[in-house]
Design a protein around this motif. Structure first.
Motif, PDB file in Angstrom:
ATOM      1  N   LEU A  82       0.826  -1.202   0.000  1.00 39.77           N
ATOM      2  CA  LEU A  82       0.000   0.000   0.000  1.00 39.77           C
ATOM      3  C   LEU A  82       0.860   1.252   0.000  1.00 39.77           C
ATOM      4  O   LEU A  82       1.834   1.355   0.748  1.00 39.77           O
ATOM      5  CB  LEU A  82      -0.917  -0.009   1.229  1.00 39.77           C
ATOM      6  CG  LEU A  82      -2.124  -0.939   1.179  1.00 39.77           C
ATOM      7  CD1 LEU A  82      -2.829  -0.939   2.530  1.00 39.77           C
ATOM      8  CD2 LEU A  82      -3.094  -0.527   0.079  1.00 39.77           C
ATOM      9  N   GLN A  83       0.484   2.196  -0.853  1.00 40.46           N
ATOM     10  CA  GLN A  83       1.183   3.473  -0.906  1.00 40.46           C
ATOM     11  C   GLN A  83       0.167   4.603  -0.917  1.00 40.46           C
ATOM     12  O   GLN A  83      -0.897   4.495  -1.534  1.00 40.46           O
ATOM     13  CB  GLN A  83       2.066   3.563  -2.157  1.00 40.46           C
ATOM     14  CG  GLN A  83       3.308   2.693  -2.116  1.00 40.46           C
ATOM     15  CD  GLN A  83       4.258   3.006  -3.258  1.00 40.46           C
ATOM     16  OE1 GLN A  83       3.849   3.435  -4.329  1.00 40.46           O
ATOM     17  NE2 GLN A  83       5.540   2.807  -3.021  1.00 40.46           N
ATOM     18  N   GLN A  84       0.512   5.693  -0.264  1.00 38.13           N
ATOM     19  CA  GLN A  84      -0.280   6.909  -0.306  1.00 38.13           C
ATOM     20  C   GLN A  84       0.223   7.785  -1.454  1.00 38.13           C
ATOM     21  O   GLN A  84       1.283   7.517  -2.028  1.00 38.13           O
ATOM     22  CB  GLN A  84      -0.195   7.636   1.029  1.00 38.13           C
ATOM     23  CG  GLN A  84      -0.847   6.862   2.166  1.00 38.13           C
ATOM     24  CD  GLN A  84      -0.868   7.633   3.471  1.00 38.13           C
ATOM     25  OE1 GLN A  84      -0.148   8.614   3.643  1.00 38.13           O
ATOM     26  NE2 GLN A  84      -1.703   7.184   4.405  1.00 38.13           N
ATOM     27  N   PRO A  85      -0.524   8.841  -1.822  1.00 38.61           N
ATOM     28  CA  PRO A  85      -0.119   9.673  -2.967  1.00 38.61           C
ATOM     29  C   PRO A  85       1.320  10.169  -2.895  1.00 38.61           C
ATOM     30  O   PRO A  85       2.049  10.115  -3.885  1.00 38.61           O
ATOM     31  CB  PRO A  85      -1.121  10.830  -2.921  1.00 38.61           C
ATOM     32  CG  PRO A  85      -2.351  10.220  -2.323  1.00 38.61           C
ATOM     33  CD  PRO A  85      -1.848   9.234  -1.295  1.00 38.61           C
ATOM     34  N   ARG A  86       1.739  10.639  -1.725  1.00 40.67           N
ATOM     35  CA  ARG A  86       3.105  11.157  -1.608  1.00 40.67           C
ATOM     36  C   ARG A  86       4.135  10.066  -1.870  1.00 40.67           C
ATOM     37  O   ARG A  86       5.163  10.310  -2.501  1.00 40.67           O
ATOM     38  CB  ARG A  86       3.309  11.752  -0.210  1.00 40.67           C
ATOM     39  CG  ARG A  86       4.707  12.360   0.001  1.00 40.67           C
ATOM     40  CD  ARG A  86       4.852  12.857   1.427  1.00 40.67           C
ATOM     41  NE  ARG A  86       6.192  13.366   1.683  1.00 40.67           N
ATOM     42  CZ  ARG A  86       6.586  14.610   1.498  1.00 40.67           C
ATOM     43  NH1 ARG A  86       5.726  15.501   1.023  1.00 40.67           N
ATOM     44  NH2 ARG A  86       7.819  14.991   1.765  1.00 40.67           N
ATOM     45  N   ASP A  87       3.857   8.844  -1.404  1.00 35.31           N
ATOM     46  CA  ASP A  87       4.775   7.728  -1.628  1.00 35.31           C
ATOM     47  C   ASP A  87       4.943   7.454  -3.121  1.00 35.31           C
ATOM     48  O   ASP A  87       6.052   7.234  -3.605  1.00 35.31           O
ATOM     49  CB  ASP A  87       4.262   6.460  -0.942  1.00 35.31           C
ATOM     50  CG  ASP A  87       4.073   6.630   0.553  1.00 35.31           C
ATOM     51  OD1 ASP A  87       4.914   7.309   1.177  1.00 35.31           O
ATOM     52  OD2 ASP A  87       3.086   6.102   1.093  1.00 35.31           O
ATOM     53  N   VAL A  88       3.815   7.458  -3.845  1.00 35.10           N
ATOM     54  CA  VAL A  88       3.873   7.189  -5.282  1.00 35.10           C
ATOM     55  C   VAL A  88       4.616   8.299  -6.009  1.00 35.10           C
ATOM     56  O   VAL A  88       5.444   8.044  -6.891  1.00 35.10           O
ATOM     57  CB  VAL A  88       2.445   7.027  -5.859  1.00 35.10           C
ATOM     58  CG1 VAL A  88       2.504   6.815  -7.370  1.00 35.10           C
ATOM     59  CG2 VAL A  88       1.735   5.852  -5.198  1.00 35.10           C
ATOM     60  N   VAL A  89       4.339   9.542  -5.636  1.00 35.69           N
ATOM     61  CA  VAL A  89       5.025  10.677  -6.261  1.00 35.69           C
ATOM     62  C   VAL A  89       6.539  10.549  -6.083  1.00 35.69           C
ATOM     63  O   VAL A  89       7.314  10.701  -7.037  1.00 35.69           O
ATOM     64  CB  VAL A  89       4.523  12.009  -5.665  1.00 35.69           C
ATOM     65  CG1 VAL A  89       5.416  13.176  -6.102  1.00 35.69           C
ATOM     66  CG2 VAL A  89       3.085  12.278  -6.104  1.00 35.69           C
ATOM     67  N   LEU A  90       6.979  10.248  -4.868  1.00 37.65           N
ATOM     68  CA  LEU A  90       8.409  10.136  -4.594  1.00 37.65           C
ATOM     69  C   LEU A  90       9.044   8.933  -5.282  1.00 37.65           C
ATOM     70  O   LEU A  90      10.234   8.948  -5.593  1.00 37.65           O
ATOM     71  CB  LEU A  90       8.655  10.057  -3.083  1.00 37.65           C
ATOM     72  CG  LEU A  90       8.457  11.371  -2.322  1.00 37.65           C
ATOM     73  CD1 LEU A  90       8.430  11.120  -0.825  1.00 37.65           C
ATOM     74  CD2 LEU A  90       9.566  12.357  -2.669  1.00 37.65           C
ATOM     75  N   ASP A  91       8.248   7.901  -5.521  1.00 38.86           N
ATOM     76  CA  ASP A  91       8.765   6.702  -6.177  1.00 38.86           C
ATOM     77  C   ASP A  91       8.848   6.875  -7.685  1.00 38.86           C
ATOM     78  O   ASP A  91       9.719   6.296  -8.337  1.00 38.86           O
ATOM     79  CB  ASP A  91       7.852   5.513  -5.840  1.00 38.86           C
ATOM     80  CG  ASP A  91       8.556   4.171  -6.011  1.00 38.86           C
ATOM     81  OD1 ASP A  91       9.796   4.146  -6.092  1.00 38.86           O
ATOM     82  OD2 ASP A  91       7.856   3.147  -6.064  1.00 38.86           O
TER      83      ASP A  91
END
Length: 372
Positions: A160-169
């Motif tokens: 599971l990832q939140q929006p900020r996690d996906v952006v940084l990835d």
């Protein structure tokens, strides 16, 4: 478009002149530790080639494991200690921004390490003599065993990832795919030159995604294969939008138009992960300036037609920028039904509100981290 200058994102421009950002930059792009990590990943890849390391362990796994191990070093712990100054509620905006700056640079550094190590394996004649030692080989074997054990304990490739996690990835890897030259020189840390641009575009994408979603509580199952497919799709979209010669010129000059387009396309695709089809909003909106420092920002739509033109060869925007025209807020449609005078007044108001937001953000950063 005004939000982007050559290589920077205006709302956070003051960040890059502060001692704390320079400390983050120097800590990340530290050549001695970079070389050690390249040598170690190269040795791990050699072990894997000789079937002494699980084949499912990727170079990304190797670089990330070394990155986690490096947090024990005195150099990194001193930076952690300095950043603790911002660990309170009043400094939440600044703390999150500094965290983003650090993670973006670390992400690009790890990717550079992977590529340099893979090049060493494919061209052994480039291997510096001091990259090979009995101690290095022993440590690599121990790390390989730890990586194998960790991989076997991980039962699911998605998490599971939140929006900020996906952006940084996603965003730093998109920018490296666009800007890092090929062929690349060995052991030059090429992504180091992207630091300010990468932090700014990442922040711009995050702003667009969070305004479109309206909340940070969304979660999505994200695998590396899904992430890599998204990165490939974004880069392909951007390549198709511009002829190769024009694109090369825009890349070399950190064209604001291109940075805006990168942020827009990336924000759209990341937002689509969290929203059912048909409910997507325009993702290149920015928060309005709060009336107080602690008030939650409101959304401010940045109208696509207000983008300034580039040189004559780039006057026509790519059609991909407006393929989702039907999904734009009603405000955009209604503007075209008004008189030219009212449209111009509306644009001036939006520009004024956007500039107030930029000044607010810069003042907030300046008062917290700029040298006295």
């Amino acid at each position: 478009m005004e939000l982007f200058q050559e290589g920077t994102y205006r709302p956070i421009g003051v960040l890059f002149d502060t001692p704390v950002y320079r400390q983050i930059f120097q800590n990340c792009w530290h050549m001695p530790s970079y070389k050690v990590h390249v040598a170690m990943v190269a040795e791990l890849l050699r072990l894997q080639k000789e079937n002494q390391l699980l084949s499912e362990v990727t170079p990304e796994d190797m670089a990330r494991h070394l990155h986690v191990m490096s947090k024990r070093s005195l150099r990194v712990q001193l930076l952690d200690f300095q950043l603790q100054e911002y660990d309170n509620d009043d400094d939440d905006e600044v703390r999150m921004l500094l965290s983003m700056a650090r993670e973006v640079n670390d992400s690009m550094r790890m990717r550079d390490i992977q590529l340099d190590a893979q090049r060493l394996i494919s061209a052994p004649e480039l291997m510096p003599p001091n990259f090979i030692s009995a101690k290095m080989m022993k440590e690599a074997k121990a790390i390989g065993e730890a990586l194998t054990e960790r991989h076997q304990q991980t039962s699911c490739s998605e998490h599971l990832q939140q929006p900020r996690d996906v952006v940084l990835d996603v965003v730093p890897k998109v920018l490296q795919g666009l800007w890092v030259p090929k062929p690349r020189l060995f052991l030059t840390m090429p992504s180091m030159k992207l630091d300010k641009m990468a932090v700014g575009v990442t922040k711009g994408v995050e702003d667009g995604v969070l305004v479109a979603l309206g909340s940070t509580t969304h979660e999505v199952n994200m695998s590396r294969s899904t992430r890599d497919e998204m990165i490939t799709s974004i880069i392909k979209t951007l390549h198709e939008a511009y002829p190769k010669d024009i694109r090369r010129k825009m890349l070399n000059t950190f064209s604001p138009q291109l940075m805006h387009h990168v942020a827009e396309v990336t924000a759209e695709q990341i937002t689509a992960l969290f929203q059912p089809r048909g409910k997507q909003e325009d993702t290149m909106s920015l928060p309005e300036e709060p009336t107080t420092l602690h008030e939650k920002p409101k959304s401010l739509h940045v109208e696509p037609t207000s983008l300034p033109e580039e040189p004559t060869s780039l006057n026509e925007e790519p059609t991909s920028l407006h393929e989702e025209a039907k999904s734009l807020p009603e405000e955009t449609t209604s503007l075209h039904e008004q008189s030219p005078v009212k449209v111009e007044e509306s644009r001036k108001k939006k520009k004024s509100r956007m500039n107030r937001f930029i000044r607010w953000m810069q003042k907030r950063i300046f008062t917290r981290i700029h040298p006295q």
